[in-house]
Design a protein around this motif. Structure first.
Motif, PDB file in Angstrom:
ATOM      1  N   UNK A 250     -62.703  60.557  -5.614  1.00  0.00           N
ATOM      2  CA  UNK A 250     -61.375  60.905  -5.363  1.00  0.00           C
ATOM      3  C   UNK A 250     -60.572  61.217  -6.656  1.00  0.00           C
ATOM      4  N   UNK A 251     -60.615  60.189  -7.606  1.00  0.00           N
ATOM      5  CA  UNK A 251     -59.736  60.311  -8.648  1.00  0.00           C
ATOM      6  C   UNK A 251     -60.041  61.107  -9.914  1.00  0.00           C
ATOM      7  N   UNK A 252     -61.463  61.666  -9.744  1.00  0.00           N
ATOM      8  CA  UNK A 252     -61.994  62.504 -11.023  1.00  0.00           C
ATOM      9  C   UNK A 252     -61.284  63.331 -11.360  1.00  0.00           C
ATOM     10  N   UNK A 253     -60.604  64.393 -10.553  1.00  0.00           N
ATOM     11  CA  UNK A 253     -59.841  65.206 -11.058  1.00  0.00           C
ATOM     12  C   UNK A 253     -58.546  64.682 -11.909  1.00  0.00           C
ATOM     13  N   UNK A 254     -58.031  63.818 -11.467  1.00  0.00           N
ATOM     14  CA  UNK A 254     -56.930  63.203 -12.284  1.00  0.00           C
ATOM     15  C   UNK A 254     -57.425  62.908 -13.726  1.00  0.00           C
ATOM     16  N   UNK A 255     -58.658  62.365 -14.024  1.00  0.00           N
ATOM     17  CA  UNK A 255     -59.041  62.210 -15.116  1.00  0.00           C
ATOM     18  C   UNK A 255     -59.518  63.390 -15.763  1.00  0.00           C
TER      19      UNK A 255
ATOM     20  N   UNK B 236     -45.552  57.971 -23.035  1.00  0.00           N
ATOM     21  CA  UNK B 236     -45.438  58.451 -21.481  1.00  0.00           C
ATOM     22  C   UNK B 236     -46.226  59.806 -21.689  1.00  0.00           C
ATOM     23  N   UNK B 237     -47.307  60.124 -22.434  1.00  0.00           N
ATOM     24  CA  UNK B 237     -48.072  61.167 -22.195  1.00  0.00           C
ATOM     25  C   UNK B 237     -49.057  60.985 -20.957  1.00  0.00           C
ATOM     26  N   UNK B 238     -49.341  61.864 -20.245  1.00  0.00           N
ATOM     27  CA  UNK B 238     -50.320  61.559 -19.097  1.00  0.00           C
ATOM     28  C   UNK B 238     -51.706  61.627 -19.545  1.00  0.00           C
ATOM     29  N   UNK B 239     -52.093  60.771 -20.740  1.00  0.00           N
ATOM     30  CA  UNK B 239     -53.504  61.066 -21.061  1.00  0.00           C
ATOM     31  C   UNK B 239     -54.479  60.187 -20.437  1.00  0.00           C
ATOM     32  N   UNK B 240     -55.755  59.898 -20.914  1.00  0.00           N
ATOM     33  CA  UNK B 240     -56.687  59.069 -20.218  1.00  0.00           C
ATOM     34  C   UNK B 240     -56.381  57.607 -19.941  1.00  0.00           C
ATOM     35  N   UNK B 241     -55.901  57.044 -21.105  1.00  0.00           N
ATOM     36  CA  UNK B 241     -55.273  55.741 -21.117  1.00  0.00           C
ATOM     37  C   UNK B 241     -54.361  55.562 -19.901  1.00  0.00           C
ATOM     38  N   UNK B 242     -53.210  56.452 -20.065  1.00  0.00           N
ATOM     39  CA  UNK B 242     -52.007  56.426 -19.080  1.00  0.00           C
ATOM     40  C   UNK B 242     -52.899  56.437 -17.188  1.00  0.00           C
ATOM     41  N   UNK B 243     -53.808  57.411 -17.352  1.00  0.00           N
ATOM     42  CA  UNK B 243     -54.134  57.536 -15.828  1.00  0.00           C
ATOM     43  C   UNK B 243     -54.946  56.285 -15.593  1.00  0.00           C
ATOM     44  N   UNK B 244     -55.774  55.743 -16.474  1.00  0.00           N
ATOM     45  CA  UNK B 244     -56.343  54.416 -16.198  1.00  0.00           C
ATOM     46  C   UNK B 244     -55.399  53.390 -15.782  1.00  0.00           C
ATOM     47  N   UNK B 245     -54.432  53.179 -16.638  1.00  0.00           N
ATOM     48  CA  UNK B 245     -53.540  51.970 -16.225  1.00  0.00           C
ATOM     49  C   UNK B 245     -52.891  52.303 -14.914  1.00  0.00           C
ATOM     50  N   UNK B 246     -52.619  53.674 -14.753  1.00  0.00           N
ATOM     51  CA  UNK B 246     -51.669  53.922 -13.700  1.00  0.00           C
ATOM     52  C   UNK B 246     -52.479  53.422 -12.360  1.00  0.00           C
ATOM     53  N   UNK B 247     -54.078  53.854 -12.423  1.00  0.00           N
ATOM     54  CA  UNK B 247     -54.735  53.634 -11.204  1.00  0.00           C
ATOM     55  C   UNK B 247     -55.163  52.110 -11.085  1.00  0.00           C
ATOM     56  N   UNK B 248     -54.900  51.396 -12.151  1.00  0.00           N
ATOM     57  CA  UNK B 248     -55.205  50.081 -12.168  1.00  0.00           C
ATOM     58  C   UNK B 248     -54.196  49.316 -11.511  1.00  0.00           C
ATOM     59  N   UNK B 249     -52.825  49.913 -11.934  1.00  0.00           N
ATOM     60  CA  UNK B 249     -51.319  49.300 -11.189  1.00  0.00           C
ATOM     61  C   UNK B 249     -51.335  49.600  -9.957  1.00  0.00           C
ATOM     62  N   UNK B 250     -51.689  50.748  -9.470  1.00  0.00           N
ATOM     63  CA  UNK B 250     -51.494  51.335  -8.110  1.00  0.00           C
ATOM     64  C   UNK B 250     -52.590  50.655  -7.297  1.00  0.00           C
TER      65      UNK B 250
END
Lengths: 224, 219
Positions: free
Chosen positions: B8-13, B165-179
């Motif tokens: 599901x979240x592959x496209x985000x990455x 706050x650039x939406x890079x890989x780290x940002x995405x991962x951290x966001x998903x962990x948080x959500x």
């Protein structure tokens, strides 16, 4: 000249707080370096073994640690290990683990490089002069290796200090976090404080790393 | 491991990885240009510029990228230089990488002994010919390992971009962990994507290194 917020630094204990934050980062890097130097020497020696198993294992370890951004490693240890292993570690402990693992890999590679750079004739000449293997190591090989290693490991210290700035991202309160807090607290009275404070943080890192780099370069030239 | 989540979240990455690669490539290209200019200034001992380059290299090499980014992103707007996060990231990477590339090129140029250029001149070559056919090929060959190491280093350094706050890989991962609290899956995807980006560079790098190892024979 607009107000650059340098006065905020001298309000209350702000300067001391910043230095305290810097010390958190520097302490983590010093502990990690102190741990990774002996571990790295060990790893480097193991890496020179001809055994295929140790060779593959150390190689995979080295490649994985070196190819992953340190921040990813921090995330893995801080977020994932706590879940999978069910323990609860502080951000500081997680950073020490990651930076030690990383430093060991880097140091191990340096040691391996230094060891294999000693020409074979050094060993052969030593044995031709009737030195025993332990004498060869103590009087011939180790002094030469150490000379090559010391400047490189000093460089590793500066790299370690620079990399520890990342611990902000796993919530350790270090110099950058303190800087953010100070800027937030003075948002009303001094809206431009960000400039002065971040400039000072930049200078602080420079004042720590620069002398160490100079020392490394001096020793490298001297012992070439 | 929850594979539905991963799919599901592959496209985000994928989007995030593209951003990482894009900023990384532009930043690296700029740092090669900056590094080349700085190395040239140092090699030809251009007065005044040389001092500036030396100060720049020392400052850039002895401070962490994260702090440089914070300074560019949060501090510079206070004196009227505001930029988008992407531009900040690119400039920060070029600022950091420029000095590393400069050092790589400079050490390559310095490793070519003066006798090489002198011999070329005594054979009747012009200065430009000596540089083009004698000095540069050897300098390039010598600086390739450092150059490749720098590219990998800079690609790895892009991981701190999430701090501005650039939406890079780290940002995405951290966001998903948080959500969603799906730590294992998020970090697994993170590692996989960094491997996809970095492994080919590393393998290609060591191949190029082997191919270009022709200078300094005999040592």
């Amino acid at each position: 000249m607009p107000d650059l917020g340098l006065d905020v630094l001298f309000k209350g204990k702000n300067m001391l707080r910043l230095l305290g934050g810097l010390w958190v980062a520097v302490r983590i890097s010093l502990i990690s370096v102190a741990l990774s130097i002996p571990l790295g020497i060990l790893l480097g020696i193991v890496m020179t073994f001809k055994n295929p198993i140790t060779k593959t294992v150390t190689r995979i370890y080295l490649e994985f640690i070196r190819i992953m951004p340190q921040l990813v490693l921090l995330f893995i240890v801080f977020f994932s290990s706590t879940r999978t292993l069910g323990w609860d570690i502080s951000g500081e402990l997680a950073s020490v683990i990651v930076f030690t693992a990383w430093g060991t890999a880097e140091m191990g590679d340096l040691v391996r490089g230094a060891l294999i750079s000693i020409p074979k004739h050094q060993y052969e000449s030593a044995s031709a002069l009737a030195l025993s293997p332990s004498q060869t190591y103590f009087y011939i090989i180790i002094p030469q290796t150490v000379r090559r290693l010391i400047p490189l490991s000093i460089n590793l210290v500066t790299r370690m200090i620079k990399t520890t700035s990342l611990i902000l991202m796993i919530g350790v309160v270090e110099v950058l976090k303190v800087a953010q807090q100070i800027i937030e607290a003075n948002r009303m009275s001094s809206p431009n404080a960000a400039f002065g404070i971040y400039l000072v943080v930049l200078i602080m890192y420079f004042m720590i790393c620069w002398p160490i780099s100079m020392l490394a370069r001096y020793l490298e030239k001297k012992w070439r | 491991m929850n594979w539905d989540f991963i799919l599901k979240y592959l496209p985000l990455y994928e989007t995030a990885a593209l951003l990482t690669v894009k900023i990384g490539l532009i930043g690296i290209a700029l740092s090669i240009a900056v590094g080349f200019l700085c190395a040239a200034v140092l090699y030809f001992k251009v007065p005044v510029l040389r001092q500036i380059v030396i100060v720049y290299i020392e400052v850039s090499r002895n401070t962490p990228l994260l702090i440089q980014l914070f300074f560019i992103y949060y501090a510079l707007p206070k004196v009227g230089i505001g930029m988008s996060a992407q531009l900040c990231g690119i400039i920060g990477l070029a600022f950091l990488g420029g000095s590393y590339m400069a050092e790589a090129f400079r050490s390559g140029l310095e490793a070519v002994e003066p006798i090489q250029a002198e011999s070329a001149l005594s054979l009747g070559m012009q200065r430009s010919q000596a540089l083009r056919y004698v000095v540069l090929p050897q300098a390039v060959s010598i600086s390739v390992p450092a150059f490749v190491a720098n590219i990998i280093f800079l690609l790895k350094e892009t991981s701190v971009f999430s701090a501005i706050s650039l939406m890079d890989l780290m940002f995405t991962a951290k966001d998903l962990i948080g959500q969603y609290y799906k730590t294992t899956e998020s970090l697994f995807l993170l590692v996989v994507f960094y491997l996809i980006i970095l492994l080919p560079v590393s393998i290609l790098g060591s191949y190029v290194e082997r191919r270009l190892r022709y200078a300094g024979f005999g040592s």
